[in-house]
Scaffold this motif. Structure first.
Motif, PDB file in Angstrom:
ATOM      1  N   GLY A  22      35.472   0.301  24.469  1.00 17.68           N
ATOM      2  CA  GLY A  22      34.347  -0.525  24.061  1.00 17.68           C
ATOM      3  C   GLY A  22      34.130  -0.587  22.565  1.00 17.68           C
ATOM      4  N   GLU A  23      33.087  -1.295  22.196  1.00 14.12           N
ATOM      5  CA  GLU A  23      32.791  -1.545  20.788  1.00 14.12           C
ATOM      6  C   GLU A  23      32.139  -0.331  20.131  1.00 14.12           C
ATOM      7  OE1 GLU A  23      30.603  -5.159  20.183  1.00 14.12           O
ATOM      8  OE2 GLU A  23      31.728  -6.241  21.734  1.00 14.12           O
ATOM      9  N   THR A  24      32.433  -0.152  18.854  1.00 15.31           N
ATOM     10  CA  THR A  24      31.774   0.902  18.077  1.00 15.31           C
ATOM     11  C   THR A  24      30.365   0.490  17.657  1.00 15.31           C
ATOM     12  OG1 THR A  24      32.632  -0.007  16.003  1.00 15.31           O
ATOM     13  CG2 THR A  24      33.956   1.720  17.101  1.00 15.31           C
ATOM     14  N   GLY A  25      30.083  -0.811  17.716  1.00 16.43           N
ATOM     15  CA  GLY A  25      28.837  -1.353  17.198  1.00 16.43           C
ATOM     16  C   GLY A  25      29.025  -2.041  15.860  1.00 16.43           C
ATOM     17  N   MET A  26      30.144  -1.780  15.195  1.00 14.39           N
ATOM     18  CA  MET A  26      30.439  -2.422  13.918  1.00 14.39           C
ATOM     19  C   MET A  26      31.185  -3.738  14.143  1.00 14.39           C
ATOM     20  SD  MET A  26      31.537   0.866  11.557  1.00 14.39           S
ATOM     21  CE  MET A  26      32.729   1.526  12.728  1.00 14.39           C
ATOM     22  N   GLN A  27      30.885  -4.718  13.310  1.00 20.78           N
ATOM     23  CA  GLN A  27      31.541  -6.012  13.362  1.00 20.78           C
ATOM     24  C   GLN A  27      32.429  -6.179  12.134  1.00 20.78           C
ATOM     25  OE1 GLN A  27      31.281  -8.508  15.879  1.00 20.78           O
ATOM     26  NE2 GLN A  27      30.400  -6.767  16.986  1.00 20.78           N
ATOM     27  N   SER A  47      29.825   6.069  24.600  1.00 20.97           N
ATOM     28  CA  SER A  47      28.437   5.914  24.166  1.00 20.97           C
ATOM     29  C   SER A  47      28.295   5.784  22.653  1.00 20.97           C
ATOM     30  CB  SER A  47      27.611   7.115  24.637  1.00 20.97           C
ATOM     31  OG  SER A  47      27.578   7.189  26.049  1.00 20.97           O
ATOM     32  N   PHE A  48      29.270   6.285  21.904  1.00 19.82           N
ATOM     33  CA  PHE A  48      29.184   6.274  20.434  1.00 19.82           C
ATOM     34  C   PHE A  48      28.917   4.861  19.925  1.00 19.82           C
ATOM     35  CE2 PHE A  48      30.892   5.697  16.223  1.00 19.82           C
ATOM     36  CZ  PHE A  48      30.575   6.858  15.543  1.00 19.82           C
ATOM     37  N   ARG A  79      19.577  11.010  18.614  1.00 26.43           N
ATOM     38  CA  ARG A  79      20.474   9.913  19.018  1.00 26.43           C
ATOM     39  C   ARG A  79      21.734  10.443  19.666  1.00 26.43           C
ATOM     40  NH1 ARG A  79      22.311   5.927  14.271  1.00 26.43           N
ATOM     41  NH2 ARG A  79      23.861   4.618  15.300  1.00 26.43           N
ATOM     42  N   TRP A  80      22.436  11.383  18.993  1.00 27.10           N
ATOM     43  CA  TRP A  80      23.687  11.861  19.583  1.00 27.10           C
ATOM     44  C   TRP A  80      23.451  12.811  20.751  1.00 27.10           C
ATOM     45  CZ3 TRP A  80      24.099  17.060  19.244  1.00 27.10           C
ATOM     46  CH2 TRP A  80      23.636  17.727  18.101  1.00 27.10           C
ATOM     47  N   GLN A  81      22.270  13.417  20.800  1.00 23.04           N
ATOM     48  CA  GLN A  81      21.944  14.229  21.968  1.00 23.04           C
ATOM     49  C   GLN A  81      21.896  13.371  23.229  1.00 23.04           C
ATOM     50  OE1 GLN A  81      21.793  17.366  22.499  1.00 23.04           O
ATOM     51  NE2 GLN A  81      21.271  18.438  20.603  1.00 23.04           N
ATOM     52  N   GLU A  82      21.478  12.129  23.092  1.00 23.63           N
ATOM     53  CA  GLU A  82      21.487  11.201  24.232  1.00 23.63           C
ATOM     54  C   GLU A  82      22.915  10.927  24.688  1.00 23.63           C
ATOM     55  OE1 GLU A  82      19.099   9.582  26.116  1.00 23.63           O
ATOM     56  OE2 GLU A  82      17.747  11.066  25.219  1.00 23.63           O
ATOM     57  N   TRP A  83      23.850  10.874  23.727  1.00 21.46           N
ATOM     58  CA  TRP A  83      25.240  10.587  24.091  1.00 21.46           C
ATOM     59  C   TRP A  83      25.865  11.722  24.880  1.00 21.46           C
ATOM     60  CZ3 TRP A  83      27.016   9.048  18.442  1.00 21.46           C
ATOM     61  CH2 TRP A  83      26.338   7.883  18.052  1.00 21.46           C
ATOM     62  N   ILE A  84      25.454  12.962  24.615  1.00 17.37           N
ATOM     63  CA  ILE A  84      26.125  14.106  25.231  1.00 17.37           C
ATOM     64  C   ILE A  84      25.393  14.651  26.465  1.00 17.37           C
ATOM     65  CG2 ILE A  84      27.126  14.749  23.007  1.00 17.37           C
ATOM     66  CD1 ILE A  84      25.237  17.097  22.877  1.00 17.37           C
ATOM     67  N   LYS A  85      24.345  13.968  26.891  1.00 13.97           N
ATOM     68  CA  LYS A  85      23.624  14.418  28.090  1.00 13.97           C
ATOM     69  C   LYS A  85      24.572  14.550  29.290  1.00 13.97           C
ATOM     70  CE  LYS A  85      18.830  13.015  27.370  1.00 13.97           C
ATOM     71  NZ  LYS A  85      17.765  12.106  27.819  1.00 13.97           N
ATOM     72  N   LYS A 103      36.947   1.169  20.106  1.00 12.44           N
ATOM     73  CA  LYS A 103      37.385   2.550  20.335  1.00 12.44           C
ATOM     74  C   LYS A 103      38.435   2.519  21.444  1.00 12.44           C
ATOM     75  CE  LYS A 103      33.173   2.973  21.478  1.00 12.44           C
ATOM     76  NZ  LYS A 103      31.830   3.361  21.976  1.00 12.44           N
ATOM     77  N   VAL A 104      39.528   3.255  21.265  1.00 11.91           N
ATOM     78  CA  VAL A 104      40.550   3.312  22.307  1.00 11.91           C
ATOM     79  C   VAL A 104      40.954   4.762  22.551  1.00 11.91           C
ATOM     80  CG1 VAL A 104      41.468   1.027  21.732  1.00 11.91           C
ATOM     81  CG2 VAL A 104      42.535   3.055  20.751  1.00 11.91           C
ATOM     82  N   ALA A 105      41.531   5.007  23.720  1.00  9.81           N
ATOM     83  CA  ALA A 105      41.944   6.362  24.067  1.00  9.81           C
ATOM     84  C   ALA A 105      43.129   6.328  25.016  1.00  9.81           C
ATOM     85  CB  ALA A 105      40.791   7.127  24.719  1.00  9.81           C
TER      86      ALA A 105
END
Length: 313
Positions: A105-110, A271-272, A307-313, A252-254
């Protein structure tokens, strides 16, 4: 410009929220790729620090922007945090098409990556930003090494972008000269701008340059996928790339195995999210204000903890 977190900071961040080993699926290190521009180093180190907070082990591995896909397909590399729609889409699509690489998915940056010139050049070449007007003024952008051809300063060769092909397909009177590094590219812009010297070069966003310097992107024929894949498309019936570069998300890719081996990390990476303004500000702190990249990352982690705590829940 390989940058890694200092040992003390890395240890502190890794241990601060280290859960019991049972809480992570594997203690094997997740290998995140590093490239040769400041923004990507920031994005990757931010992601690495967030994953460390969740208890994962992280390795940072220097890798070529396009060639890294070979390692991602085999699982020798695991995560790449910035694949730009502008220059990396073809390589990304080929890799994801094998089933061995996932688009997370997208990083949020354009992303914007295109030829750019300072506004003062419009006095010499008033038809700008039209690319045909630029070409008519090519000699005004020449140097002793390229005269009478204009000089276009491209990014490092590893960035891709098809500028050499674009010049040939559009029959432009320009010679493409590639900067050796990201730092060299913008050092030359800084020098030219201070002297009001002629220059047209690769500029990208998110970055501090389009904000610090007054200028414009060149307007080429609008990109379509057919421009890159079908030589018959466009003004040159025999060659592809007779248009500008695409614009769009930074992805982002993996390696596909990340989802099975580290499913929690896989979810965190998806989520990042960060935007152009945030990234541009952080790049400016490193490149213009000479702050250490490690310190910029640590400050972001502190000020964005909820903010990042929400990502790692």
């Amino acid at each position: 410009m390989k940058t890694s977190l200092i040992c003390g900071l890395a240890g502190a961040l890794s241990l601060a929220a280290m859960p019991a080993l049972a809480e992570v699926e594997s203690t094997d290190p997740i290998k995140l790729t590093l490239h040769d521009w400041t923004g990507q180093l920031l994005t990757t180190n931010l992601m690495g620090e967030v994953l460390k907070k969740a208890g994962y082990n992280i390795d940072y591995v220097q890798a070529d922007y396009i060639a890294q896909f070979a390692g991602l397909k085999t699982g020798d590399l695991h995560v790449a945090m910035e694949i730009w729609e502008t220059t990396g889409r073809e390589a990304m699509d080929e890799a994801t098409g094998t089933g061995n690489v996932q688009n997370l998915g997208e990083t949020g940056m354009q992303a914007i990556e295109e030829w750019w010139y300072p506004s003062y050049m419009k006095e010499t070449c008033p038809g700008l930003p039209d690319w045909e007007a630029l070409n008519a003024c090519a000699e005004a952008f020449s140097t002793a090494e390229t005269a009478p051809m204009g000089r276009y300063l491209g990014g490092p060769v590893t960035w891709g972008g098809f500028d050499d092909e674009r010049v040939e397909a559009l029959e432009m009177d320009f010679e493409v000269v590639h900067a050796g590094t990201d730092a060299a590219l913008f050092a030359e812009l800084e020098s030219a701008y201070q002297r009001k010297a002629p220059i047209v070069l690769w500029v990208y966003a998110p970055h501090w340059a389009p904000t610090k310097f007054d200028g414009e992107f060149v307007e080429f024929p609008a990109y379509t996928s057919e421009c890159y894949s079908d030589p018959a498309w466009g003004s040159n019936p025999d060659m592809a790339y007779d248009c500008g570069k695409p614009r769009g998300p930074i992805w982002k890719v993996a390696w596909s195995g990340v989802e099975d081996k580290w499913p929690g990390a896989h979810a965190i990476i998806k989520s990042f999210n960060i935007d152009n303004q945030e990234m541009g500000d952080m790049v400016a702190k490193v490149d213009l204000e000479s702050e250490k990249l490690d310190d910029v990352v640590a400050n972001w982690m502190t000020t964005n903890e909820s903010r990042w705590q929400e990502w790692i829940k």
